[in-house]
Design an enzyme around this catalytic site. Structure first.
Site, PDB file in Angstrom:
ATOM      1  N   LYS A  56       0.764  -1.320   0.103  1.00  0.00           N
ATOM      2  CA  LYS A  56       0.182  -0.061  -0.081  1.00  0.00           C
ATOM      3  C   LYS A  56       0.899   1.277  -0.133  1.00  0.00           C
ATOM      4  CE  LYS A  56      -3.869   2.009   2.642  1.00  0.00           C
ATOM      5  NZ  LYS A  56      -4.877   1.763   3.762  1.00  0.00           N
ATOM      6  N   SER A  94      -9.503   2.248   2.452  1.00  0.00           N
ATOM      7  CA  SER A  94      -8.623   2.886   1.574  1.00  0.00           C
ATOM      8  C   SER A  94      -7.400   1.948   0.866  1.00  0.00           C
ATOM      9  CB  SER A  94      -7.729   3.993   2.526  1.00  0.00           C
ATOM     10  OG  SER A  94      -6.897   3.138   3.501  1.00  0.00           O
ATOM     11  N   SER A 150     -10.114   0.117   6.700  1.00  0.00           N
ATOM     12  CA  SER A 150      -9.445  -0.062   5.302  1.00  0.00           C
ATOM     13  C   SER A 150      -9.049  -1.319   4.550  1.00  0.00           C
ATOM     14  CB  SER A 150      -8.085   0.878   5.762  1.00  0.00           C
ATOM     15  OG  SER A 150      -8.387   2.268   5.534  1.00  0.00           O
TER      16      SER A 150
END
Length: 391
Positions: free
Chosen positions: A70, A127, A151
């Protein structure tokens, strides 16, 4: 990656010499180049670094397994460090929500929004948007992320894959926030892959000496689990189609569903000030006291619930994936998730079926430290979805 191979399958094949780490990584790079112009899941592709790392692979449980990191994950992340030590190969960085976005259930690569491989008009969630989209499309079997309010679990739900947030501290982090919301973790297409990757990453680390001890791969036997089901944990109601899919799945598996009341205090009263602390912002003492009250109350309420059942089941998201172009709206579909960042309970999202052709995720929550129970119940409930249309 043809056939969406599992991480464990890749590792075994590479160790046996049936395929080389270089071949596996080249397939992942080719898939990323082919699909990123459609799905926009990459923040960056590290072809040179991935090829060099693949040539260095010399065994390990995850030998040759390509994965995405990420974006904005610190380079010293214990999660990434330990996956690489087990033979896994990072091929690049996945998208996350645009800084300052009104809602975090989107991905942004700097020029375009990340799309969902089930429907290109929909968001993959966030996210950890790009990681979930890439895993669902079969580019990589694993992607890393962090979970401060859903997330990992929200994008797993939207994309029909697995997202696991262990008990707070399960995976060490480079720096612990003062609010205690964020747990590092992985998204994967296969529950066993997620379990193995989590186990590999656990244990105290010099950057996080207070992390929980090493967590061996659980061997919890299957048994007649007792669960409570709550379709919502806050004010916003669940979409009836999502609720129906989960209720049907609970009925089909034969789990004993017990009606146990659960009265929680408003999560936002705790999450907002705790997030401020995690992000280095000062908060009013009254807000800090209120956050502690909510955390304590909700932990006690959940402890009482877990005296009667083994696990709590909820929808992961209140709706299926929303439009990728709704980024200027305030969207609360992940409301069932952030409760357990405040309390620190283990929570896993697995696919339960589909509504309107889109994945529906269900969330399984267990007592603190009982990550194995959450995963065992989730294994009973998960549905193996087909590969999405874009792959």
């Amino acid at each position: 990656m043809p056939g969406r191979r599992s991480a464990l399958g890749i590792g075994a094949a590479v160790r046996a010499g049936a395929i080389s780490a270089v071949e596996v990584v080249e397939e992942a790079i080719a898939a990323a180049r082919r699909l990123d112009p459609v799905l926009h899941f990459l923040e960056g592709l590290d072809v040179r670094g991935a090829r060099a790392a693949a040539r260095r692979v010399d065994g390990g449980l995850l030998a040759g397994v390509p994965f995405l990191i990420k974006v904005r994950t610190p380079v010293e992340s214990p999660l990434v460090e330990r996956l690489v030590a087990a033979g896994a190969v990072p091929i690049g960085w996945s998208t996350r929500a645009r800084p300052g976005a009104r809602s975090q259930t989107f991905g942004w690569n700097g020029t375009d929004y990340t799309r969902n491989p089930w429907d290109l008009t929909r968001s993959p969630g966030g996210s950890t948007a790009g990681g979930a989209a890439a895993v669902a499309a079969g580019v990589v079997p694993l992607a890393t992320g962090g979970d401060s309010g859903g997330s990992l679990r929200i994008p797993a739900s939207f994309c029909g894959v697995v997202g696991f947030k262990g008990t707070y501290g399960r995976i060490p982090r480079p720096s612990r926030g003062l609010g205690g919301l964020v747990t590092a973790g992985v998204i994967g297409a296969n529950l066993d892959d997620v379990i193995i990757a989590t186990s590999i990453a656990t244990g105290s680390h010099r950057l996080d000496p207070a992390a929980l001890p090493l967590w061996p791969v659980p061997t919890t036997p299957d048994r007649p689990w007792r669960v409570a089901y709550h379709s919502t944990l806050g004010v916003p109601p669940v979409d009836p189609a999502v609720d129906r899919v989960i209720r049907d799945r609970l009925a089909a598996t034969g789990l004993e569903v017990i009606d146990v009341p659960l009265e929680l205090q408003p999560t936002e009263d705790a999450w907002l000030p705790l997030s401020g602390l995690d992000n280095g912002r000062g908060i009013d003492p009254a807000a800090a006291n209120r956050a502690r009250e909510v955390r304590d109350h909700n932990n006690i309420a959940l402890a009482d619930l877990f005296t009667q059942v083994d696990a709590l089941v909820t929808p992961t998201t209140l709706t299926v994936a929303h439009g990728y172009d709704q980024h200027d709206e305030t969207i609360v579909t992940g409301d069932p998730c952030w409760v357990f960042n405040v309390t620190g309970h283990p929570a896993v999202s697995v696919p339960a079926g589909r509504a309107d052709g889109l994945p529906v995720g269900l969330q399984v929550v267990a007592p603190h430290g009982s990550d194995d129970v959450a995963l065992a119940v989730a294994r009973r409930l998960l549905v193996d979805l087909p590969v999405p249309p874009v792959h």
